[in-house]
Design a protein around this motif. Sequence first.
Motif, PDB file in Angstrom:
ATOM      1  N   SER A  26      53.802  51.616  42.525  1.00  0.00           N
ATOM      2  CA  SER A  26      54.934  50.765  42.121  1.00  0.00           C
ATOM      3  C   SER A  26      55.068  49.584  43.076  1.00  0.00           C
ATOM      4  O   SER A  26      54.647  49.629  44.240  1.00  0.00           O
ATOM      5  CB  SER A  26      56.239  51.572  42.127  1.00  0.00           C
ATOM      6  OG  SER A  26      56.109  52.751  41.355  1.00  0.00           O
ATOM      7  N   LYS A  61      60.696  47.194  34.560  1.00  0.00           N
ATOM      8  CA  LYS A  61      62.111  47.484  34.321  1.00  0.00           C
ATOM      9  C   LYS A  61      62.995  46.494  35.121  1.00  0.00           C
ATOM     10  O   LYS A  61      62.668  46.148  36.251  1.00  0.00           O
ATOM     11  CB  LYS A  61      62.460  48.902  34.762  1.00  0.00           C
ATOM     12  CG  LYS A  61      61.776  49.981  33.907  1.00  0.00           C
ATOM     13  CD  LYS A  61      62.245  51.366  34.335  1.00  0.00           C
ATOM     14  CE  LYS A  61      61.621  52.427  33.442  1.00  0.00           C
ATOM     15  NZ  LYS A  61      62.096  53.770  33.809  1.00  0.00           N
ATOM     16  N   LEU A  89      56.368  46.885  28.308  1.00  0.00           N
ATOM     17  CA  LEU A  89      55.082  47.563  28.600  1.00  0.00           C
ATOM     18  C   LEU A  89      53.954  46.562  28.427  1.00  0.00           C
ATOM     19  O   LEU A  89      53.853  45.892  27.395  1.00  0.00           O
ATOM     20  CB  LEU A  89      54.877  48.745  27.650  1.00  0.00           C
ATOM     21  CG  LEU A  89      53.709  49.669  27.957  1.00  0.00           C
ATOM     22  CD1 LEU A  89      53.937  50.390  29.285  1.00  0.00           C
ATOM     23  CD2 LEU A  89      53.552  50.708  26.833  1.00  0.00           C
ATOM     24  N   TYR A  90      53.087  46.444  29.463  1.00  0.00           N
ATOM     25  CA  TYR A  90      51.984  45.500  29.424  1.00  0.00           C
ATOM     26  C   TYR A  90      50.654  46.240  29.703  1.00  0.00           C
ATOM     27  O   TYR A  90      50.598  47.117  30.580  1.00  0.00           O
ATOM     28  CB  TYR A  90      52.177  44.399  30.482  1.00  0.00           C
ATOM     29  CG  TYR A  90      53.385  43.530  30.251  1.00  0.00           C
ATOM     30  CD1 TYR A  90      53.288  42.386  29.466  1.00  0.00           C
ATOM     31  CD2 TYR A  90      54.605  43.867  30.824  1.00  0.00           C
ATOM     32  CE1 TYR A  90      54.407  41.590  29.262  1.00  0.00           C
ATOM     33  CE2 TYR A  90      55.717  43.093  30.617  1.00  0.00           C
ATOM     34  CZ  TYR A  90      55.609  41.949  29.822  1.00  0.00           C
ATOM     35  OH  TYR A  90      56.711  41.176  29.615  1.00  0.00           O
ATOM     36  N   ASP A  91      49.626  45.847  28.940  1.00  0.00           N
ATOM     37  CA  ASP A  91      48.261  46.350  29.202  1.00  0.00           C
ATOM     38  C   ASP A  91      47.431  45.205  29.736  1.00  0.00           C
ATOM     39  O   ASP A  91      47.377  44.135  29.122  1.00  0.00           O
ATOM     40  CB  ASP A  91      47.624  46.889  27.919  1.00  0.00           C
ATOM     41  CG  ASP A  91      48.176  48.252  27.549  1.00  0.00           C
ATOM     42  OD1 ASP A  91      48.532  49.016  28.452  1.00  0.00           O
ATOM     43  OD2 ASP A  91      48.238  48.573  26.326  1.00  0.00           O
ATOM     44  N   GLN A 104      47.899  49.829  32.883  1.00  0.00           N
ATOM     45  CA  GLN A 104      49.133  49.750  32.078  1.00  0.00           C
ATOM     46  C   GLN A 104      50.321  49.562  33.035  1.00  0.00           C
ATOM     47  O   GLN A 104      50.461  50.323  34.018  1.00  0.00           O
ATOM     48  CB  GLN A 104      49.293  51.039  31.260  1.00  0.00           C
ATOM     49  CG  GLN A 104      50.437  50.965  30.265  1.00  0.00           C
ATOM     50  CD  GLN A 104      50.544  52.228  29.432  1.00  0.00           C
ATOM     51  OE1 GLN A 104      51.020  53.238  29.949  1.00  0.00           O
ATOM     52  NE2 GLN A 104      50.056  52.170  28.208  1.00  0.00           N
ATOM     53  N   THR A 127      54.500  49.206  33.454  1.00  0.00           N
ATOM     54  CA  THR A 127      55.855  49.365  32.897  1.00  0.00           C
ATOM     55  C   THR A 127      56.813  48.561  33.780  1.00  0.00           C
ATOM     56  O   THR A 127      56.930  48.831  34.992  1.00  0.00           O
ATOM     57  CB  THR A 127      56.260  50.839  32.871  1.00  0.00           C
ATOM     58  OG1 THR A 127      55.291  51.589  32.130  1.00  0.00           O
ATOM     59  CG2 THR A 127      57.629  51.010  32.258  1.00  0.00           C
ATOM     60  N   GLN A 180      63.306  46.831  29.453  1.00  0.00           N
ATOM     61  CA  GLN A 180      62.005  47.423  29.848  1.00  0.00           C
ATOM     62  C   GLN A 180      60.912  46.858  28.944  1.00  0.00           C
ATOM     63  O   GLN A 180      61.118  46.652  27.740  1.00  0.00           O
ATOM     64  CB  GLN A 180      62.039  48.959  29.729  1.00  0.00           C
ATOM     65  CG  GLN A 180      60.759  49.635  30.151  1.00  0.00           C
ATOM     66  CD  GLN A 180      60.923  51.146  30.181  1.00  0.00           C
ATOM     67  OE1 GLN A 180      61.899  51.659  30.721  1.00  0.00           O
ATOM     68  NE2 GLN A 180      59.926  51.836  29.613  1.00  0.00           N
ATOM     69  N   VAL A 191      58.021  47.441  38.891  1.00  0.00           N
ATOM     70  CA  VAL A 191      56.739  47.468  38.145  1.00  0.00           C
ATOM     71  C   VAL A 191      55.985  48.758  38.491  1.00  0.00           C
ATOM     72  O   VAL A 191      55.681  48.988  39.674  1.00  0.00           O
ATOM     73  CB  VAL A 191      55.859  46.248  38.465  1.00  0.00           C
ATOM     74  CG1 VAL A 191      54.591  46.302  37.611  1.00  0.00           C
ATOM     75  CG2 VAL A 191      56.630  44.955  38.233  1.00  0.00           C
TER      76      VAL A 191
END
Length: 840
Positions: free
Chosen positions: A19, A96, A77-79, A92, A94, A75, A109
Amino acid sequence: MKNVSAYDLDLFEELPVPSTLLSFEGKVVTVNASALAFLQQIGLSQKALQPGALPETRLVSLQELEPFMSSEEQQALYDKRIEAPNGCQHVQMTVKKLAAGPEEGRLLVLFANMTECYAARDSLVELARGFSSEIGEAFMISLLQHLVKALHMDHAFICEYVDDTRTRVRTVAICVDGKPADFIEFDLAGTPCEHVVNKGLQVYPQGVRQIFPLDHLADAMGVESYFGIPLRDSQGQVLGPMALMSRRPVSDIESVVSMLQVFASRAASELERKQVSEAREEQVHFLQSLIDAIPNPIFFKDVQGRYLGCNETLKDTFGICREDLVGKTSFESCKPEWEELCRQEDDRVLRERTARAFETSLPLGDGRCRDMIIRKAPFFTRDGALGGLVGTVVDITEHKNAEQKIRKLAFYDTLTGLPNRILLTEEIAGLLASKNQQLGLLVLDLDQFKRINDTYGRMDGEEVLKEVAIRLQGCVRQEDTVARLGGDEFAVLLRGMVSRRDAETVVHKVLDSLAKPFVIETRELVISACIGVALGPEDGEVADVLLKNGDIALHMAKEKGRNSFLFYHGDMEQKALDRIRLENNLRRALRDDEFSLVYQPQFELHSGRLVGLEALVRWNHPRRGLILPGEFISMAEETGLIMALGEWVLRAACSQNKAWQEGGHPPMRVAVNLSAHQLKHPEFVDAVQRILEDTGLDPQYLELELTESMLMENAAHTIAVLERLRRMGVHLAIDDFGTGYSSLCYLQSFPVNHLKIAGSFLESKGRNRETDAIVEGIIKMGSDLNLRVIAEGVETVEQMELLRALNCHEVQGYYFAKPMAPVELCQMLSARCDGMVKKT
């Protein structure tokens, strides 16, 4: 919203998930230890976390975050696909929001490495695509490779049963370390696969080698974990196991099991399809092998007349390869001269839906033409539709040639080439059936032809028969038929004969032709023939009757003597029937013991002493009374009964002589006449020895009488037989000496004891100086050769005195004693009638 406290930062540091905290302006606030480890794992520095421009090595991009930060979403979500030093990585993220305002807010992150998940997803996508393009072994290998890759396994295989015992399997697809491997075969006993096929899904995430210590294959492969599932066909029957194995323990059991379950059905379907296909191919191969093994050419056509296939024999026979034939029509593959015939027959078979056959001549691959029978029949599909036709070709060339040979063998004599009795009978039947044909039939038999065979050999005899055939053909017209009935018997069929005179003319012509000497190599042979003549239809309205009556006339002609002929008349048939009746009675007489012996004494001339007896056979017929040998001996010889009759006479004479000796009478020899048939029989000498042993008679008291003609018929054989008899101690005599044609040089070679002068030389009617000289010569020659000479048929005192004067040794005849029955002779012996020779 309040700022993040130090306590919160401490908690953040302890998070096990990689994170980072970012400000809304895109600056890195802090990074936890997990994130740093994550960066090191994929080969990136901490700079990759700093938002800014968009290089590929940057994990966070302000440009990507702006839409999210300006939205109400909390929130996102990114790839990200990053080209890292350690290779392409799928990350991946996430993101917030931790604050409401951009001045004090933070972005949390969370990072997750999805590289392996994406690889598994890609592998499964690739596998799914392969379902539509690959089948059979290729599909199963592809399936195993993708499963191994997606589930991080080391080995995988799909097996099927080897045989009906279902105790052994072999791999149909196998993958080792991601690559196809050689097929293997192993017994199920003691392996986890045995549990799979018997119990269903089996899961051993670790320690599989300890659980199955007898599984040598697992031990050799270093397997630690095993997952197996049975593959079942559409009927629910187990086809074999599918298994995944790893050298390491497996923790994600659910993923492996679910994958096996998902793909087991498709793998089972493909395995079943493979087995069905192989079975079908095996059946097709078997049927093709079976058809190829058939020795006759076979072909198949569809309803359009195109060839579907053929067997190897058709290729070998006609020189047409299967590949060159399939797909073509008869027009494209056959020669024009018989293509139309083939097409017409094809159309008829398909139209009428029935089998047909026709005969034709076909050219072979080597250019020769052969006679063939082609049979064609329709065949139908499973739903009953007309599928085409099947044809067979049978080469009948040899069969037709054989038929011609068989006909020749059946209807023609192989030696002379003349028609035989069967064909002659057919011709006579055809002529008599026309009702307007007068014909003459000559049946002829060569006189004493057997003597030619015995003297000069069979080959010379055959040459004589060939020459006879040629001469007979030269005596008749072209429309007449000369046939050989068998042996030395021929027949001449004269067509259109109108009188006995016409037939008699041909008869004389035949006899004159045969009377000319036959020159065989350097020898000249003179023969004659007897002929029986029957005229049709008066002497027979059917062929068999006419031939039978011709045979009857021939037999009657032979009784007249050589070189004679007779026309058939009704009385002959009765005489022939009498002969048949005589033969039947003769057989019955032997069976019912109707024969007896009488004995004529033989005396020493100068002393008058009884020295021997001649045994003479009599037939005591129950109705006709006493029958003398002259009436039945020739019949016994013709029918072969002489062997049984001769043995009976020999045994009876020896038994009687032994009985007289045991009764106290002086020993004497008993003479028994032999037939030429007895002398030729290979077991004759053994029979004589057996009879002597059975009766106990000393061989020196048995004398066998033979004629000169018997001695000379096969001199070498006769000498050998007589030598054996002499070594046994049996006495031998030549009967009727002087009437035959024996050679003096041969006479010295015959081991005989007696010469017997024929009674004809002593008859007063025929006596003269010449006959007396012959008698004197025989007696003197016998004495010179140390042979005893006996004269038979002595009936007068003058004959006795002549013989005494010529120093003849022994005599027999009515002047001294007639033939007597055993009882009467015994009385004479008891009266001691020595000295019965009367003296003048």
